[in-house]
Design a protein around this motif. Structure first.
Motif, PDB file in Angstrom:
ATOM      1  N   LEU A 130      -2.364   7.313   7.371  1.00 17.05           N
ATOM      2  CA  LEU A 130      -1.963   8.560   6.711  1.00 17.05           C
ATOM      3  C   LEU A 130      -2.225   8.494   5.208  1.00 17.05           C
ATOM      4  N   ASP A 131      -2.004   7.328   4.613  1.00 16.98           N
ATOM      5  CA  ASP A 131      -2.317   7.173   3.191  1.00 16.98           C
ATOM      6  C   ASP A 131      -3.814   7.333   2.943  1.00 16.98           C
ATOM      7  N   LEU A 132      -4.629   6.771   3.843  1.00 11.60           N
ATOM      8  CA  LEU A 132      -6.079   6.920   3.704  1.00 11.60           C
ATOM      9  C   LEU A 132      -6.490   8.387   3.834  1.00 11.60           C
ATOM     10  N   LEU A 133      -5.880   9.088   4.773  1.00 14.17           N
ATOM     11  CA  LEU A 133      -6.184  10.511   4.936  1.00 14.17           C
ATOM     12  C   LEU A 133      -5.767  11.316   3.713  1.00 14.17           C
ATOM     13  N   SER A 134      -4.735  10.841   3.024  1.00 10.76           N
ATOM     14  CA  SER A 134      -4.284  11.561   1.825  1.00 10.76           C
ATOM     15  C   SER A 134      -5.345  11.547   0.729  1.00 10.76           C
ATOM     16  N   VAL A 135      -6.234  10.544   0.761  1.00  8.37           N
ATOM     17  CA  VAL A 135      -7.316  10.498  -0.227  1.00  8.37           C
ATOM     18  C   VAL A 135      -8.253  11.684  -0.030  1.00  8.37           C
ATOM     19  N   ALA A 136      -8.618  11.949   1.239  1.00 10.15           N
ATOM     20  CA  ALA A 136      -9.489  13.094   1.522  1.00 10.15           C
ATOM     21  C   ALA A 136      -8.812  14.406   1.138  1.00 10.15           C
ATOM     22  N   THR A 137      -7.536  14.507   1.451  1.00  9.58           N
ATOM     23  CA  THR A 137      -6.793  15.714   1.087  1.00  9.58           C
ATOM     24  C   THR A 137      -6.752  15.891  -0.426  1.00  9.58           C
ATOM     25  N   PRO A 173       4.971  14.675  -6.471  1.00  5.76           N
ATOM     26  CA  PRO A 173       5.366  13.374  -5.921  1.00  5.76           C
ATOM     27  C   PRO A 173       4.347  12.848  -4.918  1.00  5.76           C
ATOM     28  N   LYS A 174       4.407  11.548  -4.679  1.00 11.67           N
ATOM     29  CA  LYS A 174       3.637  10.907  -3.619  1.00 11.67           C
ATOM     30  C   LYS A 174       4.560  10.648  -2.428  1.00 11.67           C
ATOM     31  N   THR A 175       4.000  10.690  -1.233  1.00  9.73           N
ATOM     32  CA  THR A 175       4.775  10.370  -0.040  1.00  9.73           C
ATOM     33  C   THR A 175       4.887   8.857   0.095  1.00  9.73           C
ATOM     34  N   VAL A 176       6.108   8.371   0.252  1.00 11.34           N
ATOM     35  CA  VAL A 176       6.362   6.943   0.458  1.00 11.34           C
ATOM     36  C   VAL A 176       6.548   6.710   1.951  1.00 11.34           C
ATOM     37  N   ARG A 177       5.823   5.729   2.476  1.00  9.38           N
ATOM     38  CA  ARG A 177       5.862   5.465   3.916  1.00  9.38           C
ATOM     39  C   ARG A 177       6.298   4.031   4.181  1.00  9.38           C
ATOM     40  N   ALA A 178       6.649   3.766   5.437  1.00 12.48           N
ATOM     41  CA  ALA A 178       7.244   2.480   5.794  1.00 12.48           C
ATOM     42  C   ALA A 178       6.247   1.331   5.788  1.00 12.48           C
ATOM     43  N   GLY A 179       4.975   1.604   6.054  1.00 11.47           N
ATOM     44  CA  GLY A 179       3.990   0.532   6.009  1.00 11.47           C
ATOM     45  C   GLY A 179       3.422   0.138   7.356  1.00 11.47           C
ATOM     46  N   THR A 180       3.647   0.939   8.391  1.00 12.71           N
ATOM     47  CA  THR A 180       3.028   0.671   9.687  1.00 12.71           C
ATOM     48  C   THR A 180       1.539   0.992   9.620  1.00 12.71           C
ATOM     49  N   LEU A 205       0.800  -1.221   0.000  1.00 17.51           N
ATOM     50  CA  LEU A 205       0.000   0.000   0.000  1.00 17.51           C
ATOM     51  C   LEU A 205       0.832   1.270   0.000  1.00 17.51           C
ATOM     52  N   THR A 206       1.959   1.263   0.702  1.00 18.31           N
ATOM     53  CA  THR A 206       2.665   2.523   0.940  1.00 18.31           C
ATOM     54  C   THR A 206       4.000   2.658   0.219  1.00 18.31           C
ATOM     55  N   ASN A 207       4.501   1.562  -0.380  1.00 13.70           N
ATOM     56  CA  ASN A 207       5.797   1.635  -1.064  1.00 13.70           C
ATOM     57  C   ASN A 207       5.892   0.483  -2.059  1.00 13.70           C
ATOM     58  N   ASN A 208       5.185   0.610  -3.175  1.00  9.89           N
ATOM     59  CA  ASN A 208       5.160  -0.475  -4.150  1.00  9.89           C
ATOM     60  C   ASN A 208       5.764  -0.030  -5.484  1.00  9.89           C
ATOM     61  N   CYS A 209       5.633  -0.876  -6.481  1.00  5.35           N
ATOM     62  CA  CYS A 209       6.225  -0.595  -7.792  1.00  5.35           C
ATOM     63  C   CYS A 209       5.701   0.706  -8.396  1.00  5.35           C
ATOM     64  N   SER A 210       4.426   1.000  -8.178  1.00  4.40           N
ATOM     65  CA  SER A 210       3.841   2.212  -8.754  1.00  4.40           C
ATOM     66  C   SER A 210       4.377   3.477  -8.100  1.00  4.40           C
ATOM     67  N   HIS A 211       4.668   3.407  -6.799  1.00  4.76           N
ATOM     68  CA  HIS A 211       5.260   4.569  -6.136  1.00  4.76           C
ATOM     69  C   HIS A 211       6.607   4.929  -6.767  1.00  4.76           C
ATOM     70  N   VAL A 212       7.402   3.910  -7.043  1.00  2.00           N
ATOM     71  CA  VAL A 212       8.724   4.153  -7.629  1.00  2.00           C
ATOM     72  C   VAL A 212       8.584   4.856  -8.975  1.00  2.00           C
ATOM     73  N   ILE A 213       7.717   4.334  -9.825  1.00  4.03           N
ATOM     74  CA  ILE A 213       7.540   4.918 -11.154  1.00  4.03           C
ATOM     75  C   ILE A 213       6.959   6.325 -11.059  1.00  4.03           C
ATOM     76  N   HIS A 214       5.934   6.482 -10.225  1.00  3.50           N
ATOM     77  CA  HIS A 214       5.305   7.797 -10.090  1.00  3.50           C
ATOM     78  C   HIS A 214       6.321   8.849  -9.658  1.00  3.50           C
ATOM     79  N   ASN A 215       7.099   8.542  -8.633  1.00  2.85           N
ATOM     80  CA  ASN A 215       8.023   9.543  -8.098  1.00  2.85           C
ATOM     81  C   ASN A 215       9.227   9.767  -9.005  1.00  2.85           C
ATOM     82  N   ALA A 216       9.585   8.765  -9.801  1.00  4.00           N
ATOM     83  CA  ALA A 216      10.639   8.989 -10.796  1.00  4.00           C
ATOM     84  C   ALA A 216      10.185  10.025 -11.818  1.00  4.00           C
TER      85      ALA A 216
END
Length: 417
Positions: free
Chosen positions: A231-238, A218-225, A198-209
């Protein structure tokens, strides 16, 4: 005149006209025959035209190809099984997409093993280790890494259909893409790599590149806790409030977004362009993200009638909201009935030539003279470049027609002496 990318001459023409580009792909589910299918989310990869592997580092790194080099391009793919590399780099379009297979070959165990051996000997997996979760201790066992990678990081069409969207960019912008990717692997080589669905997958790498090149934010990449997921869910509302992208990232959505960035931003008049911060950013950098060359292509899975090892899998999962944010409809339109101006290079160039000409004919933007001047300069430059590209394709088409019409000399068998 038509110039679809599946013509043998078309890719060479494309590479000449657009020597620097990314081709972002979403791929279908992997379904080995007689085994459990892979995850339904699919996978995202990126082929980079104008990039080559840097063999000096001892782990995967890229560099810009020489400006006069031919047959360049490197495929980049993230794999959750890697312990000390964020992504792998595979040299060459044919090996990356097709594992070097011809359409008329049968994909059986012998041909599969031949592709494994070729990849293992190529040096692409040098220094890469697998995680313990992948069933291997952290050692650089090249054969084990290659077996985890085939069908996901290279030889994609062995068991998957690939949906790809291209986005050309100038050399300095592509250099930023490469710098971002190299920084990821530099850090992974020292600190390790931790994938998260959810927080650091293949799509994050491509998007941020691509964000590094100024394509989008860019998207914020998180550790996955648990907190990171919240925080990722809250980013949808934002994202809804600010009309921006959320921090969630999915392969099929990345494919759609690249298509949209390359083709659908409102570049057609200065007022709309001024209100779009993504367009303003690229114009300030002297280029347009939306422009010619943003083609869409489908690479089908190796014919099931000649495929002993894999069965067709499902399309990748897509985040979509009907009526409000209907990415599913866009995905289906692109992958099932791609319009000519997105699949044929000649039609694509003509389409954008008309857009650029209309943009220059519109009334000048009032209120921001500096932006208006930059906008007109970039649009005029793109129109001139597009005219040259159209003329170049016309010359290529004439040469191809001339060669096709040239009689082939027939040599009869020599009479016995």
């Amino acid at each position: 005149m038509v110039w679809p990318l599946d013509m043998p001459e078309a890719q060479a023409t494309y590479d000449r006209l657009f020597p620097y580009y990314v081709e972002v792909s979403a791929v279908t589910q992997l379904r080995p025959r007689g085994e459990r299918a892979g995850g339904p989310g699919g996978h995202a990869t990126m082929f980079i035209g104008g990039a080559s592997r840097d063999p000096s580092a001892g782990y995967p790194r890229l560099r810009l190809a020489d400006e006069n080099a031919t047959d360049t391009g490197t495929g980049v793919s993230v794999n959750r099984a890697f312990a000390n590399a964020n992504w792998i780099a595979v040299a060459g379009r044919e090996m990356f997409f097709h594992g070097g297979m011809r359409d008329d070959e049968t994909l059986d165990r012998r041909r599969f093993d031949a592709a494994l051996e070729q990849a293992a000997q190529a040096g692409w997996f040098e220094g890469v280790e697998l995680t313990r979760a992948a069933g291997s201790p952290r050692v650089a066992d090249v054969e084990a890494v290659v077996r985890h990678s085939i069908g996901t990081d290279f030889a994609l069409t062995f068991g998957r259909t690939v949906y790809a969207a291209r986005l050309p960019m100038p050399r300095p912008a592509l250099s930023k893409v490469i710098d971002y990717l190299n920084d990821l692997n530099d850090r992974a080589a020292w600190r390790g790599y931790q994938w998260n669905a959810l927080t650091n997958n293949c799509s994050h790498v491509i998007h941020n590149a691509l964000a590094a090149a100024g394509v989008w934010d860019p998207k914020t990449v998180r550790a996955g806790t648990t907190v990171d997921t919240i925080l990722d869910l809250l980013s949808v509302a934002t994202a809804v409030v600010r009309r921006r992208m959320s921090d969630f990232s999915f392969p099929a959505n990345s494919f759609v977004r690249v298509f949209e960035a390359a083709n659908e931003r409102p570049i057609d008049d200065a007022a709309h362009a001024w209100r779009d911060h993504d367009i303003r950013r690229s114009i300030d950098a002297g280029w347009l993200v939306t422009g010619p060359g943003g083609l869409v292509r489908r690479y089908p899975m190796h014919d099931p009638s000649r495929n002993d090892l894999f069965a067709p899998g499902r399309d990748p999962v897509l985040a979509s909201v009907p009526l409000l944010w209907d990415k599913r409809r866009t995905f289906v339109d692109l992958t099932r009935a791609t319009p000519a101006h997105l699949s044929d290079l000649a039609a694509n160039l003509t389409h954008f030539r008309e857009r650029f000409a209309r943009a220059l004919a519109r009334e000048r933007l009032q209120g921001d003279a500096n932006f208006a001047t930059r906008y007109e300069r970039v649009i005029a430059s793109e129109l001139e470049r597009t005219d040259r590209a159209i003329a170049s394709i016309a010359n290529d088409a004439a040469s191809t027609a001339s060669l096709s019409a040239t009689p082939v000399a027939v040599t009869s068998k020599r009479a016995p002496s």
